[in-house]
Scaffold this active site. Sequence first.
Site, short mmCIF file in Angstrom:
data_model
loop_
_atom_site.label_atom_id
_atom_site.label_comp_id
_atom_site.label_asym_id
_atom_site.label_seq_id
_atom_site.Cartn_x
_atom_site.Cartn_y
_atom_site.Cartn_z
N GLY A 121 13.05 -19.28 24.98
CA GLY A 121 12.97 -18.79 23.61
C GLY A 121 13.67 -17.46 23.46
O GLY A 121 13.85 -16.70 24.44
N LYS A 127 6.96 -8.26 11.18
CA LYS A 127 7.20 -7.23 12.21
C LYS A 127 8.52 -6.48 12.00
O LYS A 127 8.63 -5.31 12.35
CB LYS A 127 7.16 -7.86 13.60
N VAL A 160 21.80 -21.14 21.81
CA VAL A 160 22.18 -20.30 22.97
C VAL A 160 22.70 -18.94 22.53
O VAL A 160 22.46 -17.93 23.21
CB VAL A 160 23.24 -21.04 23.82
P1 NDP Z 1 10.14 -17.07 16.33
O1 NDP Z 1 10.09 -17.99 15.16
O2 NDP Z 1 10.69 -15.70 16.17
O3 NDP Z 1 10.99 -17.77 17.51
C1 NDP Z 1 10.78 -19.11 17.84
C2 NDP Z 1 11.54 -19.46 19.10
O4 NDP Z 1 11.13 -20.78 19.51
C3 NDP Z 1 13.05 -19.54 18.94
O5 NDP Z 1 13.65 -19.12 20.13
C4 NDP Z 1 13.28 -21.04 18.67
O6 NDP Z 1 14.58 -21.48 19.05
C5 NDP Z 1 12.26 -21.64 19.59
N1 NDP Z 1 11.83 -22.99 19.22
C6 NDP Z 1 11.10 -23.35 18.14
N2 NDP Z 1 10.83 -24.67 18.17
C7 NDP Z 1 11.39 -25.16 19.30
C8 NDP Z 1 11.46 -26.45 19.88
N3 NDP Z 1 10.88 -27.51 19.30
N4 NDP Z 1 12.11 -26.59 21.06
C9 NDP Z 1 12.70 -25.52 21.66
N5 NDP Z 1 12.67 -24.27 21.15
C10 NDP Z 1 12.03 -24.09 19.98
O7 NDP Z 1 8.63 -17.06 16.89
P2 NDP Z 1 7.92 -15.87 17.71
O8 NDP Z 1 8.90 -15.37 18.70
O9 NDP Z 1 7.30 -14.91 16.77
O10 NDP Z 1 6.71 -16.65 18.43
C11 NDP Z 1 6.92 -17.46 19.58
C12 NDP Z 1 5.58 -17.85 20.21
O11 NDP Z 1 4.94 -16.70 20.74
C13 NDP Z 1 4.58 -18.48 19.24
O12 NDP Z 1 3.97 -19.57 19.90
C14 NDP Z 1 3.56 -17.39 19.00
O13 NDP Z 1 2.28 -17.93 18.72
C15 NDP Z 1 3.58 -16.68 20.34
N6 NDP Z 1 3.14 -15.26 20.27
C16 NDP Z 1 2.05 -14.87 21.00
C17 NDP Z 1 1.60 -13.56 21.00
C18 NDP Z 1 0.39 -13.18 21.80
O14 NDP Z 1 -0.11 -12.06 21.65
N7 NDP Z 1 -0.11 -14.03 22.66
C19 NDP Z 1 2.29 -12.52 20.22
C20 NDP Z 1 3.44 -13.01 19.50
C21 NDP Z 1 3.83 -14.34 19.53
P3 NDP Z 1 15.85 -21.29 18.07
O15 NDP Z 1 16.28 -19.88 18.22
O16 NDP Z 1 16.84 -22.25 18.59
O17 NDP Z 1 15.36 -21.62 16.68
#
Ligand code: NDP
Length: 273
Positions: A127, A65, A154
């Site tokens: 997130g 993206k 954070v």
């Molecule tokens: P990113 O990889 O960009 O971000 C992941 C986020 O999750 C970060 O904030 C990360 O924290 C956090 N995270 C990951 N693992 C953990 C954990 N075990 N405990 C706490 N926090 C955690 O992913 P995306 O933003 O692209 O996707 C996020 C979700 O949204 C996914 O589940 C995806 O499937 C869903 N999604 C759904 C869409 C829809 O149309 N329904 C569209 C786009 C996404 P940190 O910053 O600390 O690493």
Amino acid sequence: MERYAVVGNPVGHSKSPQIHAAFARQTGQSISYEALLAPLEGFADYARDFFNSGGKGLNVTVPFKLDAFQFADQCSARSRNAGAVNTLSIDQNNKILGDNTDGVGLVRDILSNHQGIIRNRRVLVLGAGGAVRGVLEMLMREQPAQLTIANRTVAKAEQLAASFTDCGPVSATSFAELEGERYDFVINGTSASLQGDLPPLPSSLLAPGAWSYDLMYARADTPFTSWAKAHGAGKTLDGLGMLVEQAAESFFIWRQIRPETLPVIQLIREQLQ
Ligand code: NDP
């Protein structure tokens, strides 16, 4: 037949081909729509070839993206605010236009499909990754009383909050600092559910009747949805509605026709089972 596709890596799991095929059937549009796997280091060349060979539009999914945002010749305001593009189209002058339909997809699902309310509610977003960045502007436009972003890292939540302060009351926090706080609407935008995991949440987080929304969707309840049900949520939703709504907005950008989404959400839900 005009050609469209979703491009990602991996992309095999994508429901977009089924969703757009259903939209095309419903609206009588003759289009093709496929899932394309682009090389991790080669998004721009891949997308350029697609459009040079007559392709009309691309949906862009993980991890491209941001590449799509760089690739587009011109980006909509909402994709500039999100810093990411999930929809590419080509205009009469062969200019590539970038847009982001994720935020509108989430908000339409909450407001139109479920008659949910964000205005004047205390909203918590878990997130601070790409998906959250993509939906914040549209959530803030609904004028929540307060929007808090909690993230494991954070500093990322702080950065995001800082870039949306012009839109209203938005703040950042750690998960630990959520202790003692209560919210009317909690949206899980972490990818923790993908690993069957859950951010550490205090048991008193949900106000009576609070709604929860997991951006992830699955055949059964996600870990976050199970947690919300066990902690008194009035309503629990997952991201399937958002997925279909963002696709409908892309379809509208490409075909200037707005498909009906509810039957398609139902169809994809049935296919998940
Ligand atoms: P990113 O990889 O960009 O971000 C992941 C986020 O999750 C970060 O904030 C990360 O924290 C956090 N995270 C990951 N693992 C953990 C954990 N075990 N405990 C706490 N926090 C955690 O992913 P995306 O933003 O692209 O996707 C996020 C979700 O949204 C996914 O589940 C995806 O499937 C869903 N999604 C759904 C869409 C829809 O149309 N329904 C569209 C786009 C996404 P940190 O910053 O600390 O690493």
